[in-house]
Scaffold this motif. Structure first.
Motif, PDB file in Angstrom:
ATOM      1  N   HIS A  29     -36.302 -18.698 -33.193  1.00  0.00           N
ATOM      2  CA  HIS A  29     -35.063 -18.997 -33.934  1.00  0.00           C
ATOM      3  C   HIS A  29     -34.964 -18.324 -35.287  1.00  0.00           C
ATOM      4  O   HIS A  29     -34.157 -18.709 -36.102  1.00  0.00           O
ATOM      5  N   TRP A  30     -35.814 -17.313 -35.518  1.00  0.00           N
ATOM      6  CA  TRP A  30     -35.823 -16.794 -36.893  1.00  0.00           C
ATOM      7  C   TRP A  30     -34.454 -16.311 -37.331  1.00  0.00           C
ATOM      8  O   TRP A  30     -34.065 -16.462 -38.482  1.00  0.00           O
ATOM      9  N   TYR A  31     -33.693 -15.734 -36.411  1.00  0.00           N
ATOM     10  CA  TYR A  31     -32.392 -15.201 -36.851  1.00  0.00           C
ATOM     11  C   TYR A  31     -31.420 -16.335 -37.190  1.00  0.00           C
ATOM     12  O   TYR A  31     -30.587 -16.199 -38.076  1.00  0.00           O
ATOM     13  N   ALA A  32     -31.553 -17.451 -36.471  1.00  0.00           N
ATOM     14  CA  ALA A  32     -30.699 -18.591 -36.817  1.00  0.00           C
ATOM     15  C   ALA A  32     -31.016 -19.076 -38.232  1.00  0.00           C
ATOM     16  O   ALA A  32     -30.114 -19.335 -39.037  1.00  0.00           O
ATOM     17  N   TYR A  33     -32.322 -19.158 -38.529  1.00  0.00           N
ATOM     18  CA  TYR A  33     -32.697 -19.579 -39.880  1.00  0.00           C
ATOM     19  C   TYR A  33     -32.190 -18.579 -40.904  1.00  0.00           C
ATOM     20  O   TYR A  33     -31.681 -18.952 -41.963  1.00  0.00           O
TER      21      TYR A  33
ATOM     22  N   PHE B 196     -27.458 -10.525 -34.611  1.00  0.00           N
ATOM     23  CA  PHE B 196     -26.663 -10.109 -35.764  1.00  0.00           C
ATOM     24  C   PHE B 196     -25.568  -9.158 -35.342  1.00  0.00           C
ATOM     25  O   PHE B 196     -24.439  -9.223 -35.808  1.00  0.00           O
TER      26      PHE B 196
ATOM     27  N   MET C 157     -26.165 -21.508 -32.083  1.00  0.00           N
ATOM     28  CA  MET C 157     -27.609 -21.554 -31.845  1.00  0.00           C
ATOM     29  C   MET C 157     -28.117 -22.965 -32.018  1.00  0.00           C
ATOM     30  O   MET C 157     -27.802 -23.640 -32.981  1.00  0.00           O
TER      31      MET C 157
ATOM     32  N   ALA D  32     -24.233 -19.645 -36.997  1.00  0.00           N
ATOM     33  CA  ALA D  32     -25.533 -20.159 -36.558  1.00  0.00           C
ATOM     34  C   ALA D  32     -25.387 -21.577 -36.017  1.00  0.00           C
ATOM     35  O   ALA D  32     -25.922 -21.912 -34.953  1.00  0.00           O
TER      36      ALA D  32
END
Lengths: 314, 326
Positions: free
Chosen positions: B26-30, A218, A136, A132
């Motif tokens: 950004h939910w997946y990053a969190y 993912f 990101m 992450a």
């Protein structure tokens, strides 16, 4: 340094002159277009110097370990005081004693268990976070990086007292769980930091290709990046193992019973204030050092890549 | 500590709109960062808060909660505010307890890291040439890193001891034979020597990786322009190593500052003058009776503050020097 009679290329950084003096250098016009001097072909004198320096350094690096191995062959308790006498009575008595009459294997098992558990948990937890942070740009990712770095700075003393108090409350003192938890507190951020560096070296185009083919973030991570980062994961795991393997402060404070000792604590128990069994200590030390060094050499090539990211873009 | 909100999803109201947008983006990053944040919160954050609280009390092993046999004794320590810090920094005998160790810690860190870096760089440069037996040298030179510290420190203890090999060699050369493990200044010197021996390989391997990543074209170009070896080193090698150097030096400083094992194992509970702040704090908390938890934790907090301040300055300085160079 004397100037050599044969004009060799001064490749040693010892000549602190800026360049060579004009006297030594034939002007370019008068020179035949000879083979340009290759940087990676040092002159003979430089080679001899390099070999000398490296030999001395290697000797210094090797000596303490070799000396310990030599002392471990002296069967009596006071032999380390008279190393000269060991030659005449070399024996492996210390080794057989350590293997048969001490808790060496128990300690080895404990240490391995703790180290492996810590690395597995550390790498698993850290992989996603490393990814992450590497890929990101979410709000707060800088803060997270900073946080990971700060946890590396925690001196033993900061967490030791509160952890001791907390673990004592939970009744975890003198259990392996205590040490695994404590080691995870350093291992997880460290692995995340290291894996981030490793992910940075994987080209971003791979992620993009994955996304174009319809993978979720993912999915990209799981199917594309993780398989590619396998060496990185192994290195982070190994590094954690090493750290847990050699940790002294927490291990000697939180483990009270000698059936729970790790090797580091067990080893120091041979040399306490009242009884110095240096000969057993030396033998145990050699027994510990051999397997660790062997494994270390198998993975050392990859060890630094994660830490100093971006250095090895193949 | 700012904890990236992982569990509180769209349910949360507040600065709602902006948060919602960022969440959707950004939910997946969190989600990916969440496990680490949670682990750190539980394993580091909570003890840290506890530790901070302890520093404001007079806790020691006599008034903390403990169990003797079947009797559980409740904690009786009380809140005393910032007294511990005041006492450490300018109480009576503060020089002997804190400032002298602080000074020695700074000297120790600077000396060790400078030695690590210079020797490591020298060896990396030597290994970066086309030499016969390069791999063999490298294997030998990595040994101090490969063998666990707790093993090698004992070896050094034997070697530096009264009738150890170091003094035998010095004696046969008719040089003075210092009591390495007894006299304060020699204890400090011995600690620096052992730590240098242990720490060089890491620097060497890191810098070697850095050297190998510098493209050969740069050297060729420098050579075409008539740069001598020294100039090439100054203008190609050092700038090429900048990013690696800044990382390993920072790590080296942090690790050396917190180096516990070497000093602890080399001197045990003796050698008050050779104790750096970390080992000194450990001794207060666990190496004496009664164990002074509060003071020990206060030392820890002070240490952490020093490191954090140093690191932020270091990073700022790096950023500035990078701007100046680009």
């Amino acid at each position: 340094m004397t100037t050599p009679t044969t004009p060799s290329t001064p490749t040693t950084p010892m000549t602190l002159t800026t360049g060579t003096s004009p006297a030594e250098q034939t002007p370019p016009a008068a020179r035949r277009p000879a083979r340009p001097v290759r940087r990676d072909r040092p002159g003979r004198r430089a080679t001899v110097l390099s070999h000398t320096a490296l030999s001395i350094a290697s000797l210094i690096a090797l000596f303490p370990i070799a000396w310990l191995a030599f002392l471990s062959l002296g069967p009596d308790k006071s032999d380390y005081l008279h190393p000269g006498r060991i030659w005449s009575k070399i024996s492996f008595a210390n080794y057989s004693f350590v293997l048969e009459h001490t808790r060496f294997f128990t300690w080895l098992g404990n240490t391995a268990l703790i180290a492996v558990a810590t690395s597995v948990i550390g790498v698993f937890m850290a992989a996603t976070a490393g990814y992450a942070v590497s890929r990101m740009r979410f709000p707060g990712h800088k803060k997270l990086m900073w946080l990971l770095l700060v946890t590396q700075m925690f001196p033993v003393a900061v967490l030791m007292v509160p952890m001791y108090v907390i673990l004592a409350d939970l009744g975890l003192i003198d259990t392996f769980g205590a040490l695994i938890l404590v080691y995870c507190s350093t291992a997880v951020p460290y692995c995340a930091w290291m894996l981030k560096g490793y992910f940075d070296t994987i080209p971003y185009e791979i992620d993009e290709a994955g996304r174009v083919d319809g993978l979720s973030p993912f999915g990209t991570f799981w199917r594309l990046i993780l398989p590619l980062a396998r060496p990185g994961l192994a290195v982070a795991g190994f590094y954690t193992c090493l750290t847990a393997w050699g940790e002294v402060a927490f291990a000697s404070t939180f483990m009270l019973d000698d059936s729970k000792y790790t090797l580091a604590v067990g080893l120091s128990s041979f040399v306490s204030e009242h009884d110095a069994q240096w000969n057993y200590m030396a033998a145990t030390a050699v027994l510990i050092a051999i397997p660790v060094s062997v494994i270390f050499y198998l993975v050392q090539k990859h060890l630094v890549t994660g830490l100093t990211a971006g250095g090895t873009k193949g | 500590m700012t904890v990236a909100v992982a569990g509180a999803g769209p349910k949360r109201r507040g600065p709602a709109q902006r948060f919602k947008q960022s969440w959707q983006k950004h939910w997946y990053a969190y989600a990916m960062a969440a496990p680490v944040v949670v682990v750190l919160g539980v394993l580091v954050g909570y003890p840290l808060v506890q530790g901070l609280y302890l520093t404001l009390t007079d806790a020691n092993s006599l008034n903390s909660a403990r169990t003797i046999g079947v009797n559980h004794i409740a904690a009786t320590y009380k809140f005393i505010g910032l007294h511990n810090y005041a006492d450490i920094l300018w109480g009576p005998t503060a020089w002997d307890r804190f400032w002298s160790h602080f000074l020695w810690t700074v000297v120790w860190t600077a000396a060790c890291v400078a030695l690590h870096y210079c020797i490591g760089l020298g060896l990396a440069l030597l290994l970066n040439q086309k030499l016969r037996g390069r791999t063999f040298y490298r294997m030998l030179l990595i040994l101090p890193w490969a063998v666990p510290t707790f093993v090698t420190v004992f070896s050094w203890r034997i070697m530096l001891g009264d009738s150890g090999i170091v003094n035998s060699v010095l004696g046969s050369l008719h040089l003075p034979q210092p009591a390495w493990l007894e006299e304060p200044h020699f204890q400090q010197l011995a600690a620096i020597i052992v730590n240098t021996w242990c720490g060089v390989p890491f620097m060497m391997v890191s810098l070697l990786g850095g050297l190998q990543s510098i493209s050969a074209d740069l050297y060729e170009a420098a050579e075409m322009d008539g740069a001598g070896p020294w100039q090439r080193f100054l203008n190609v090698t050092l700038p090429g190593l900048r990013s690696v150097s800044s990382t390993v030096v920072l790590l080296g400083i942090i690790w050396t500052f917190n180096q516990f094992a070497i000093i602890f194992l080399l001197f045990g509970n003796g050698a008050p003058d050779a104790q750096i702040l970390v080992t000194w704090a450990y001794r207060l908390g666990f190496g004496q009776q009664p164990r002074d938890y509060a003071q020990s934790a206060a030392y820890g907090v002070l240490l952490l503050s020093i490191l954090i301040v140093f690191t932020s300055f270091y990073r700022r300085w790096l950023a500035r020097s990078e701007k100046a160079n680009s």
